[in-house]
Scaffold this active site. Sequence first.
Site, short mmCIF file in Angstrom:
data_model
loop_
_atom_site.label_atom_id
_atom_site.label_comp_id
_atom_site.label_asym_id
_atom_site.label_seq_id
_atom_site.Cartn_x
_atom_site.Cartn_y
_atom_site.Cartn_z
CG ASP A 82 -0.31 3.38 -3.35
OD1 ASP A 82 -1.22 3.69 -2.57
OD2 ASP A 82 0.31 2.29 -3.30
CG HIS A 83 1.17 4.77 0.44
ND1 HIS A 83 0.63 4.86 1.69
CD2 HIS A 83 0.81 3.56 -0.04
CE1 HIS A 83 -0.03 3.74 1.97
NE2 HIS A 83 0.05 2.93 0.93
N GLY A 214 -3.44 -2.34 1.95
CA GLY A 214 -2.95 -3.59 2.53
C GLY A 214 -3.96 -4.72 2.41
P1 13P Z 1 -0.82 -5.12 -0.22
O1 13P Z 1 0.61 -5.14 0.18
O2 13P Z 1 -1.69 -5.86 0.75
O3 13P Z 1 -1.06 -5.59 -1.63
O4 13P Z 1 -1.32 -3.57 -0.18
C1 13P Z 1 -1.06 -2.71 -1.24
C2 13P Z 1 -1.36 -1.29 -0.92
O5 13P Z 1 -1.98 -0.95 0.06
C3 13P Z 1 -0.87 -0.27 -1.84
O6 13P Z 1 -1.10 1.02 -1.38
O1 G3H Z 2 1.66 0.27 -0.22
C1 G3H Z 2 2.65 0.14 -0.91
C2 G3H Z 2 2.57 -0.50 -2.25
O2 G3H Z 2 2.56 -1.89 -2.13
C3 G3H Z 2 3.67 0.00 -3.12
O3 G3H Z 2 4.88 -0.57 -2.77
O4 G3H Z 2 6.30 1.41 -2.29
O5 G3H Z 2 7.31 -0.84 -2.81
O6 G3H Z 2 6.19 0.49 -4.62
P1 G3H Z 2 6.28 0.19 -3.14
ZN ZN Z 3 -1.04 1.20 0.77
#
Ligand code: 13P
Ligand code: G3H
Ligand code: ZN
Length: 311
Positions: A82-83, A214
């Site tokens: 993720d990201h 999000g």
């Molecule tokens: P939320 O903070 O809305 O759960 O989004 C999570 C997210 O986008 C993780 O990449």
């Molecule tokens: O988009 C972000 C996710 O909620 C992950 O959060 O970077 O704090 O692990 P984190």
């Molecule tokens: Zn995200």
Amino acid sequence: MPLVTTKEMFKKAYEGGYAIGAFNVNNMEIIQGIVQAGQKLNAPLILQVSAGARKYANHTYLTKLVEAAVIETGLPIALHLDHGPNFETCKSCIDGGFTSVMIDGSHFPYEENVELTKKVVAYAHAHGVTVEGELGQLSGIEDDVNVSEEDASYTKPEQVEDFVTRTGVDSLAIAIGTSHGAFKFKPGQKPQLRFDILEEVSRRLPNFPIVLHGASSVVPEFVKQINEFGGALDDAIGIPEEMLREAAKMAVCKINIDSDLRLAMTAAVRKYLAENPKHFDPRQYLAPARSAIEAMVMHKIETVLGCAGKA
Ligand code: 13P
Ligand code: G3H
Ligand code: ZN
């Protein structure tokens, strides 16, 4: 069945008018809660790991826990970064067993985002791994990146064909009004998503999977429970679930949910410890926390995603 990529999942989701839940994982109880829900409802799953989660729990621990989940459940599960902040992190996850990565170049100028994403796609595809890119910026906090509301920007539909063609990404995250965290709208502000942008993006990218980040709804029941047992989250507001269900029927094939899991888990722990002040065995409060995650994921699969029975 080994870990799968998102390719087949997204194809079926697009055709079937539903989305796959991408849930953030940081430890064993979170993983177990999510996959128990997937098992009960026979749903495909994406388990996603942020750079922060890798720092907190360690790449190998998380990978092995997710592999254990596949062995235990037999569900189609994709393990996703993720990201991804840079090429090196994406490469490390590809080399280390992930089946999908996101390269998040959304905060770079357009041409830099294209070049970086293209480089990740070349490496990932050579290793059979799928890639998510991002155009447009969400507000909120992810890891150390804090995007203010003023800096957030909707995706420009006129850029998407060029971006997807030049980079070769397998899916695209877009900004249509969702944001990270539990405070997505100001008190009194009406939650809104730009469905017109989503429609225009999918018109320009036929049959192409779109991703929503999000996308937590900040389920009021859990906010109430947190506040009841000593928390202070009065201003927490999320995306209405019916809007997300609508998006899942359209081109959105992946919906990211982290904050709702955090809220469910924290609410369960707060309640348990408040009601049992003499208990100190972590298993006693982590078991209800895991059950709360399971219940939340079952709720999302049924109410928002529509992917029950699609494993
Ligand atoms: P939320 O903070 O809305 O759960 O989004 C999570 C997210 O986008 C993780 O990449
Ligand atoms: O988009 C972000 C996710 O909620 C992950 O959060 O970077 O704090 O692990 P984190
Ligand atoms: Zn995200």
